[in-house]
Design a protein around this motif. Structure first.
Motif: not given
Length: 548
Positions: A473-475, A478-479, A498, A502
Motif C-alpha cells: 500500500n503506497e500510503e 510512505k508512513l 493512520r 489502512i
C-alpha cells in the motif's frame, strides 16, 4: 503490565492411581548437573539456527540459550532493556548509539568477544551481502524456500531480507577501541536501542563464522556467547546443547539440554507424565487441568507480546476488492474463539499493538467488530458470488490452529463466504507464490516497545508480507519510512494510528484474532519461571532442582 505477567497453574489433586514415580536427576555432588529433555513441536522452521534466518516462534525458544544481544530484554520486568553483552550505552545523537562492551566475555570457541566481532556481526559477509546499498528503500523480494540448497558461503536471500527488515537504514557499526562500538544510522531513529536488543541482532564470533566451510554448516552450529553451545542439530528431529562453562555470567546450571521434536500434543503430554521429558512446550489451554491434576507437575504460562493473525494476499482474484477482505474481518467472532478454545486464558487485543508501547499506544482502537450483517452487505456491494477462497493452514504449528481455522470457516460460511481449508506441511508451502495463495495463518511479535518492531517490521515495505509479494500500500509504505525517521512522539503516534486504519480497516493486510499465550508444563521439583515470550531461560538465576 497484565499482558506480560506470567500466569501460573499449579497442580491440584493427585491421580487416582497414586501418581508416578519420576526418575531423579543425577545430582550427587556439587559439580554434577542434570540433563534436561524438552519436547517441542518444532525446533526451527528453516532447518537452521542462524538468527538472521530463523525468525519464528519456535526458533526464538531455542535461540535464547545460544545467542545474546548487546542490550538484553528483562523477562522479569516487562521486557525492559537491560545490560547484556554491553555493560552500558549512550546516545551520541539522533543517528548514533555508543556501547561499552563487557570485558572477558568468551565465545563458545574460547575466543574473547571484542569490538571486531561486533563489527563483523553486522557486516556484509554475515548479514547484508557484499553489494548492499543502505541508501535504497526498495523492497527486497524473497521466498522462504531455502533449506539445504545454499551454495558455499553465499547468503540466502532470506538473510538479506531479514537484515534489511531489522536494520533498514544502518550505515555502519564501527570500533572505537577494543571494547567500544558505535552504531551509526543513515537517518534519525528513536528505536535504535530497541533494534540492538531485538532478534537478528545477536552477536556472533567472527572466527567461528569464517572457519565454517559453508553457510549451512555455520547456521547449524553457530558460535555465540550464550550459556549453552550447540553440540548437535538434526533438523526436524532434535537439538542438543551443552553447558558453556566459560560463560561470562553465572555458571550454567544444566549440563545438557535436549530439545526433541514431538509434533503431537498427546505424545508430548504422555512423555511428560511418564518421565521421558522434564519440560513440554505449547500445551493447549484445555490440557492444563489434565496435567495439573497430578501433584508432581505444574503448568506455567500466559500472555506474551505476540498476536495471532490472518494474512491476506490481495493479488488473489477474490481479494483484489478490499471489501471482501473487510467482510472477512467482520465475520469473525473473536471472543467466541477466546472463550471456546482458550478457556478465557487470552484476550482480544486492541489491534496490532501492545500497552507496553507506552506513549505510542493508540487508546480506543479496536479490532473490526463482529457484525455478520455488515459482512454480508460488504460482500453484496463487492458482487461476491461465492467463489472459493483458499485458506492455507499448518497442522497446529500454532496452538489450536486447526480448530481455530475450522471455527473461522463456519463463521465465514454463515456470512456467505466460501473459504476452503488447504492443509500444508511447512512454511515453504504456505508462502508458495503459485497464483493460488489467498489467506494464511501467521503471528506477529513486538520484541521492543514501538510499532516499528511489529507493524512496520512485518507489514511495512521490508516486512515479510511485502517481501513475499502478498500485499502493498503506497500510503502505508510512505508512513513507514516517516515513522522510522520522525523523532517527535506525538507525530509518530498520529502516523501509527493512520497506519492501523489502512492495514486493519481500509485495505486490510491482516486481521488480528487474539493475543497469543504460551504454556509450558514441567516437573514441579524444578524451580523455573516461564518468560513472557516464546524464549526459554535456563540461566543460573532461573533454574534450580528442588531436592526432596
Amino acid at each position: 503490565m497484565n499482558h506480560v505477567e506470567r500466569r501460573r497453574f499449579l497442580a491440584g489433586a493427585g491421580l487416582a492411581a497414586g501418581g508416578l514415580v519420576l526418575p531423579r536427576f543425577a545430582i550427587g555432588q556439587a559439580h554434577d548437573r542434570p540433563t534436561i529433555n524438552i519436547a517441542v513441536q518444532q525446533v526451527a522452521t528453516s532447518a537452521s539456527l542462524e538468527t538472521v534466518r530463523e525468525k519464528s516462534n519456535v526458533g526464538e525458544r531455542v535461540q535464547m540459550p545460544i545467542f545474546e544481544n548487546l542490550i538484553a530484554r528483562n523477562f522479569k520486568a516487562q521486557l525492559a532493556p537491560m545490560p547484556g553483552l554491553a555493560e552500558s550505552w549512550k546516545r551520541i545523537d539522533e543517528r548514533t548509539v555508543e556501547l561499552t562492551l563487557r570485558k572477558g566475555v568468551k565465545f563458545h570457541n574460547g575466543d574473547e568477544m571484542t569490538s571486531e566481532d561486533v563489527v563483523f556481526t553486522f557486516g556484509p559477509e554475515r548479514m547484508f551481502g557484499e553489494n548492499y546499498d543502505n541508501s535504497s528503500n526498495k523492497t527486497l523480494f524473497t521466498t522462504v524456500m531455502a533449506r539445504d540448497s545454499i551454495e558455499g558461503k553465499k547468503l540466502p536471500a532470506e538473510v538479506l531480507g531479514i537484515a534489511k527488515r531489522a536494520w533498514p537504514s544502518l550505515d555502519k557499526v564501527e570500533a572505537v577501541d577494543k571494547y567500544t562500538v558505535r552504531f551509526v544510522n543513515r537517518v534519525p531513529d528513536v528505536t535504535m536501542e530497541g533494534r540492538i536488543g531485538a532478534p537478528a541482532s545477536e552477536i556472533i564470533s567472527k572466527r567461528g563464522f569464517m572457519e565454517a566451510k559453508t553457510w549451512i554448516e555455520w547456521a547449524r552450529k553457530p558460535i555465540a556467547t550464550g550459556p549453552y553451545k550447540v553440540r548437535e542439530f538434526k533438523p526436524d528431529e532434535s537439538l542438543i546443547l551443552d553447558a558453556h562453562d566459560d560463560y561470562w555470567g553465572s555458571r550454567p546450571p544444566i549440563k545438557t539440554i535436549r530439545f526433541v521434536v514431538v509434533p503431537e500434543v498427546p505424545s508430548r503430554i504422555n512423555g511428560l507424565l511418564s518421565g521421558q521429558y522434564e519440560f513440554i512446550c505449547d500445551v493447549p489451554p484445555d490440557q492444563v487441568a489434565t496435567i495439573a491434576q497430578n501433584p508432581k507437575f505444574e503448568v506455567q504460562g500466559g500472555l506474551i507480546t505476540n498476536h495471532r493473525l490472518l494474512v491476506f494476499d490481495k493479488n488473489h482474484p477474490q481479494f483484489v476488492d478490499p471489501r471482501i477482505r473487510q467482510a472477512m474481518t467482520h465475520a469473525i467472532d473473536r471472543q467466541a474463539i477466546v472463550d471456546s478454545l482458550w478457556a478465557g486464558r487470552t484476550r482480544v487485543p486492541p489491534g496490532l499493538q501492545w500497552e507496553f508501547y507506552g506513549p505510542m499506544f493508540v487508546e480506543g482502537w479496536t479490532v473490526p467488530e463482529y457484525d455478520p450483517k455488515k459482512a454480508q452487505a460488504l460482500l453484496k456491494a463487492a458482487n461476491y458470488k461465492g467463489e472459493p477462497i483458499p485458506f492455507r493452514v499448518l497442522n497446529n504449528y500454532y496452538t489450536n490452529q486447526v480448530a481455530t481455522a475450522q471455527i473461522e470457516v463456519e463463521m465465514w460460511r454463515a456470512a456467505g463466504l466460501n473459504v476452503e481449508i488447504q492443509m500444508r506441511e511447512n512454511w515453504q508451502q504456505i508462502f508458495e507464490n503459485d497464483g493460488k495463495r489467498a489467506l494464511r495463518d501467521w503471528s506477529n511479535s513486538a520484541p521492543f516497545n514501538d510499532p516499528i518492531s511489529s507493524l512496520v517490521g512485518q507489514h511495512g515495505p521490508q516486512g515479510q508480507q511485502q517481501q513475499s509479494k502478498e500485499w502493498s500500500n503506497e500510503e502505508m509504505n510512505k508512513l513507514s519510512g516517516l515513522l522510522e525517521t520522525e523523532t517527535d512522539m506525538a507525530k509518530r503516534k498520529a502516523m501509527f494510528k493512520r497506519m492501523l486504519e489502512i492495514c486493519e480497516r481500509e485495505d486490510p493486510a491482516f486481521t488480528v484474532l487474539h493475543q497469543n499465550a504460551t504454556f509450558t508444563a514441567k516437573r514441579k521439583d524444578i524451580e523455573w519461571q516461564a518468560a513472557p515470550a516464546f524464549a526459554v531461560d535456563f540461566r543460573a538465576d532461573n533454574f534450580r532442582w528442588r531436592k526432596s
